[in-house]
Structures are given as structure tokens and as C-alpha cells.
Motif scaffolding. Structure first.
Motif, PDB file in Angstrom:
ATOM      1  N   HIS A  22       0.861  -1.191   0.000  1.00  0.00           N
ATOM      2  CA  HIS A  22       0.000   0.000   0.000  1.00  0.00           C
ATOM      3  C   HIS A  22       0.894   1.235   0.000  1.00  0.00           C
ATOM      4  O   HIS A  22       1.996   1.204   0.543  1.00  0.00           O
ATOM      5  N   PRO A  23       0.429   2.338  -0.593  1.00  0.00           N
ATOM      6  CA  PRO A  23       1.269   3.541  -0.651  1.00  0.00           C
ATOM      7  C   PRO A  23       1.741   4.042   0.720  1.00  0.00           C
ATOM      8  O   PRO A  23       2.831   4.588   0.826  1.00  0.00           O
ATOM      9  N   TYR A  24       0.936   3.856   1.750  1.00  0.00           N
ATOM     10  CA  TYR A  24       1.330   4.332   3.081  1.00  0.00           C
ATOM     11  C   TYR A  24       1.979   3.243   3.929  1.00  0.00           C
ATOM     12  O   TYR A  24       2.167   3.420   5.132  1.00  0.00           O
ATOM     13  N   SER A  25       2.364   2.135   3.303  1.00  0.00           N
ATOM     14  CA  SER A  25       3.092   1.090   4.027  1.00  0.00           C
ATOM     15  C   SER A  25       4.398   1.675   4.531  1.00  0.00           C
ATOM     16  O   SER A  25       5.070   2.417   3.820  1.00  0.00           O
ATOM     17  N   GLU A  26       4.723   1.322   5.748  1.00  0.00           N
ATOM     18  CA  GLU A  26       6.025   1.705   6.263  1.00  0.00           C
ATOM     19  C   GLU A  26       6.384   0.771   7.405  1.00  0.00           C
ATOM     20  O   GLU A  26       5.525   0.315   8.137  1.00  0.00           O
ATOM     21  N   SER A  27       7.650   0.472   7.492  1.00  0.00           N
ATOM     22  CA  SER A  27       8.164  -0.300   8.605  1.00  0.00           C
ATOM     23  C   SER A  27       9.002   0.650   9.432  1.00  0.00           C
ATOM     24  O   SER A  27       9.693   1.506   8.891  1.00  0.00           O
ATOM     25  N   GLY A  28       8.924   0.468  10.731  1.00  0.00           N
ATOM     26  CA  GLY A  28       9.700   1.340  11.589  1.00  0.00           C
ATOM     27  C   GLY A  28      10.049   0.662  12.888  1.00  0.00           C
ATOM     28  O   GLY A  28       9.489  -0.382  13.244  1.00  0.00           O
ATOM     29  N   PRO A  29      10.982   1.247  13.622  1.00  0.00           N
ATOM     30  CA  PRO A  29      11.450   0.659  14.865  1.00  0.00           C
ATOM     31  C   PRO A  29      10.439   0.822  16.000  1.00  0.00           C
ATOM     32  O   PRO A  29       9.810   1.874  16.134  1.00  0.00           O
ATOM     33  N   ILE A  30      10.268  -0.255  16.764  1.00  0.00           N
ATOM     34  CA  ILE A  30       9.439  -0.207  17.969  1.00  0.00           C
ATOM     35  C   ILE A  30      10.134  -1.018  19.066  1.00  0.00           C
ATOM     36  O   ILE A  30      11.039  -1.802  18.789  1.00  0.00           O
ATOM     37  N   PHE A  31       9.679  -0.816  20.303  1.00  0.00           N
ATOM     38  CA  PHE A  31      10.214  -1.541  21.451  1.00  0.00           C
ATOM     39  C   PHE A  31       9.140  -2.416  22.079  1.00  0.00           C
ATOM     40  O   PHE A  31       7.961  -2.054  22.090  1.00  0.00           O
ATOM     41  N   VAL A  32       9.580  -3.552  22.635  1.00  0.00           N
ATOM     42  CA  VAL A  32       8.765  -4.341  23.574  1.00  0.00           C
ATOM     43  C   VAL A  32       9.702  -4.733  24.713  1.00  0.00           C
ATOM     44  O   VAL A  32      10.924  -4.825  24.524  1.00  0.00           O
ATOM     45  N   HIS A  33       9.120  -4.941  25.880  1.00  0.00           N
ATOM     46  CA  HIS A  33       9.927  -5.435  26.998  1.00  0.00           C
ATOM     47  C   HIS A  33      10.563  -6.769  26.615  1.00  0.00           C
ATOM     48  O   HIS A  33       9.911  -7.608  25.986  1.00  0.00           O
ATOM     49  N   ALA A  34      11.811  -6.972  27.018  1.00  0.00           N
ATOM     50  CA  ALA A  34      12.487  -8.244  26.750  1.00  0.00           C
ATOM     51  C   ALA A  34      11.861  -9.370  27.567  1.00  0.00           C
ATOM     52  O   ALA A  34      11.783 -10.505  27.105  1.00  0.00           O
ATOM     53  N   GLU A  35      11.406  -9.051  28.751  1.00  0.00           N
ATOM     54  CA  GLU A  35      10.703 -10.022  29.590  1.00  0.00           C
ATOM     55  C   GLU A  35       9.209  -9.930  29.290  1.00  0.00           C
ATOM     56  O   GLU A  35       8.700  -8.831  29.035  1.00  0.00           O
ATOM     57  N   PRO A  36       8.485 -11.035  29.331  1.00  0.00           N
ATOM     58  CA  PRO A  36       7.041 -10.980  29.069  1.00  0.00           C
ATOM     59  C   PRO A  36       6.337  -9.963  29.960  1.00  0.00           C
ATOM     60  O   PRO A  36       6.665  -9.832  31.145  1.00  0.00           O
ATOM     61  N   CYS A  37       5.428  -9.237  29.373  1.00  0.00           N
ATOM     62  CA  CYS A  37       4.623  -8.256  30.095  1.00  0.00           C
ATOM     63  C   CYS A  37       3.159  -8.480  29.706  1.00  0.00           C
ATOM     64  O   CYS A  37       2.865  -9.061  28.669  1.00  0.00           O
ATOM     65  N   GLU A  38       2.273  -8.003  30.543  1.00  0.00           N
ATOM     66  CA  GLU A  38       0.843  -8.166  30.280  1.00  0.00           C
ATOM     67  C   GLU A  38       0.397  -7.177  29.205  1.00  0.00           C
ATOM     68  O   GLU A  38       0.703  -5.983  29.296  1.00  0.00           O
ATOM     69  N   ARG A  39      -0.299  -7.661  28.203  1.00  0.00           N
ATOM     70  CA  ARG A  39      -0.816  -6.796  27.139  1.00  0.00           C
ATOM     71  C   ARG A  39      -1.790  -5.788  27.733  1.00  0.00           C
ATOM     72  O   ARG A  39      -2.605  -6.130  28.602  1.00  0.00           O
ATOM     73  N   TYR A  40      -1.710  -4.562  27.270  1.00  0.00           N
ATOM     74  CA  TYR A  40      -2.602  -3.494  27.740  1.00  0.00           C
ATOM     75  C   TYR A  40      -4.043  -3.954  27.583  1.00  0.00           C
ATOM     76  O   TYR A  40      -4.471  -4.336  26.485  1.00  0.00           O
ATOM     77  N   SER A  41      -4.797  -3.953  28.675  1.00  0.00           N
ATOM     78  CA  SER A  41      -6.151  -4.502  28.638  1.00  0.00           C
ATOM     79  C   SER A  41      -7.252  -3.480  28.877  1.00  0.00           C
ATOM     80  O   SER A  41      -8.417  -3.768  28.624  1.00  0.00           O
ATOM     81  N   ALA A  42      -6.918  -2.297  29.321  1.00  0.00           N
ATOM     82  CA  ALA A  42      -7.935  -1.262  29.571  1.00  0.00           C
ATOM     83  C   ALA A  42      -8.237  -0.551  28.252  1.00  0.00           C
ATOM     84  O   ALA A  42      -8.100   0.666  28.132  1.00  0.00           O
ATOM     85  N   THR A  43      -8.656  -1.318  27.271  1.00  0.00           N
ATOM     86  CA  THR A  43      -8.743  -0.818  25.896  1.00  0.00           C
ATOM     87  C   THR A  43      -9.774   0.287  25.678  1.00  0.00           C
ATOM     88  O   THR A  43      -9.748   0.933  24.649  1.00  0.00           O
ATOM     89  N   GLU A  44     -10.666   0.496  26.643  1.00  0.00           N
ATOM     90  CA  GLU A  44     -11.626   1.601  26.511  1.00  0.00           C
ATOM     91  C   GLU A  44     -11.116   2.868  27.198  1.00  0.00           C
ATOM     92  O   GLU A  44     -11.831   3.862  27.270  1.00  0.00           O
ATOM     93  N   GLU A  45      -9.881   2.820  27.692  1.00  0.00           N
ATOM     94  CA  GLU A  45      -9.263   3.973  28.330  1.00  0.00           C
ATOM     95  C   GLU A  45      -7.985   4.333  27.594  1.00  0.00           C
ATOM     96  O   GLU A  45      -7.192   3.458  27.246  1.00  0.00           O
ATOM     97  N   TYR A  46      -7.785   5.621  27.389  1.00  0.00           N
ATOM     98  CA  TYR A  46      -6.560   6.077  26.741  1.00  0.00           C
ATOM     99  C   TYR A  46      -5.383   5.833  27.690  1.00  0.00           C
ATOM    100  O   TYR A  46      -5.469   6.158  28.871  1.00  0.00           O
ATOM    101  N   PRO A  47      -4.280   5.258  27.206  1.00  0.00           N
ATOM    102  CA  PRO A  47      -3.134   4.970  28.075  1.00  0.00           C
ATOM    103  C   PRO A  47      -2.538   6.242  28.693  1.00  0.00           C
ATOM    104  O   PRO A  47      -2.110   7.148  27.977  1.00  0.00           O
ATOM    105  N   ALA A  48      -2.504   6.292  29.996  1.00  0.00           N
ATOM    106  CA  ALA A  48      -2.104   7.491  30.740  1.00  0.00           C
ATOM    107  C   ALA A  48      -0.702   7.982  30.388  1.00  0.00           C
ATOM    108  O   ALA A  48      -0.456   9.187  30.377  1.00  0.00           O
ATOM    109  N   GLU A  49       0.216   7.063  30.086  1.00  0.00           N
ATOM    110  CA  GLU A  49       1.600   7.469  29.845  1.00  0.00           C
ATOM    111  C   GLU A  49       1.812   8.136  28.487  1.00  0.00           C
ATOM    112  O   GLU A  49       2.906   8.634  28.213  1.00  0.00           O
ATOM    113  N   PHE A  50       0.779   8.182  27.653  1.00  0.00           N
ATOM    114  CA  PHE A  50       0.926   8.748  26.312  1.00  0.00           C
ATOM    115  C   PHE A  50       0.059   9.995  26.103  1.00  0.00           C
ATOM    116  O   PHE A  50      -0.439  10.244  25.008  1.00  0.00           O
TER     117      PHE A  50
END
Length: 155
Positions: free
Chosen positions: A68-96
Motif C-alpha cells: 500500500h502507498p502508506y506502508s512503512e516499517s519502523g522501529p518499535i520496542f517491547v519489553h524483553a521479559e514478558p509483560c501483560e498486554r494493555y487490557s484497559a482498551t476503553e481507556e486512553y493509556p495514561a503514559e501517552f
């Protein structure tokens, strides 16, 4: 907290786990980094910033499918150790609350609008972008580096 008209879509657990496995296997495109400063390494899975001393994996992610014309790959981070997936999906994440730009896309994965939440409430910006009936989804990205942070869809 008010109930939103959208849901937050964090990075799928399968993608985070695949990144962890690739890093363990020594994949050269998956770097393990020790966090040296607070507020600089956002995990796209749990939607929290990694703390100094924690390890994160830096890897490339395509948030818009290739071909697609707007396809793009870019760098992202995840914790190296397993972490719980964000589950409060009806709430905007406070840290952002700050430092995000929001891009609206249509059914063809074409960007049709974008807006920086410059000191304004990011939820208001998202709801404004979703008012357009052609908007199928929105992406939150870093305003400084442009990196993908998380997706947003209508409830």
C-alpha cells in the motif's frame, strides 16, 4: 473517567513473543537494549515506558501492510521479559498524554487525515478523526520520531 467511543489496540501478544524469540535466537535485526532513561522506551505491548535498568527489544514493525502507498516499517520496542498486554482498551493509556500524533486511515490503508495532540486532550483528537465516516482506524505515533505506538478503532 468517561467511557470512550473507541478502543485502544496494543501490539498483539504473538508479535511481542515472536520478537522475544527472535532476540533469543540472535536475530541481527532484533537488538536487546538496556534502558538508560525514563520515558524514552515505550513498550507497544503493555503500553508502559520501560524503566531504567530494564531490557527492551528494538525491532522493525510494519503497522500498515506492505503493498500500500502508506506502508512503512519502523522501529518499535517491547519489553524483553514478558509483560501483560494493555487490557484497559476503553481507556486512553495514561503514559501517552503528550508527544503523540494521530493518523487516520481509510479502508484502503490510505492516510486521510492527521493531527498532533499539541497540549490538547488526545481523546478529543481521536474522536474528531473518527467522526469522518471514511476513517476505519487511527494510529498513534511518536510526534518526534514518527514511530508507531498503538492502534485505535471504533467501539
Amino acid at each position: 473517567m468517561r467511557k470512550s467511543k473507541f478502543k485502544i489496540v496494543p501490539l498483539p501478544t504473538e508479535v511481542a513473543e515472536a520478537a522475544r524469540q527472535a532476540a533469543k535466537n540472535g536475530a541481527t535485526d532484533h537488538a536487546v537494549i538496556t534502558v538508560d532513561s525514563a520515558g524514552s522506551y515505550p513498550c507497544r505491548h503493555c503500553l508502559h515506558f520501560a524503566k531504567p535498568g530494564e531490557s527492551v527489544i528494538l525491532f522493525t514493525y510494519a503497522s500498515i501492510p506492505h503493498g500500500h502507498p502508506y506502508s512503512e516499517s519502523g522501529p518499535i520496542f517491547v519489553h524483553a521479559e514478558p509483560c501483560e498486554r494493555y487490557s484497559a482498551t476503553e481507556e486512553y493509556p495514561a503514559e501517552f498524554q503528550n508527544g503523540r500524533v494521530f493518523r487516520a486511515y481509510d479502508v484502503n490503508f490510505d492516510m486521510i487525515d492527521a493531527e498532533v495532540a499539541n497540549g490538547s486532550d488526545p481523546e478529543v483528537v481521536i474522536e474528531k478523526l473518527l467522526q469522518n465516516p471514511e476513517t476505519v482506524f487511527v494510529q498513534a505515533r511518536s510526534v518526534t520520531r514518527g514511530c508507531y505506538t498503538f492502534g485505535v478503532e471504533r467501539v
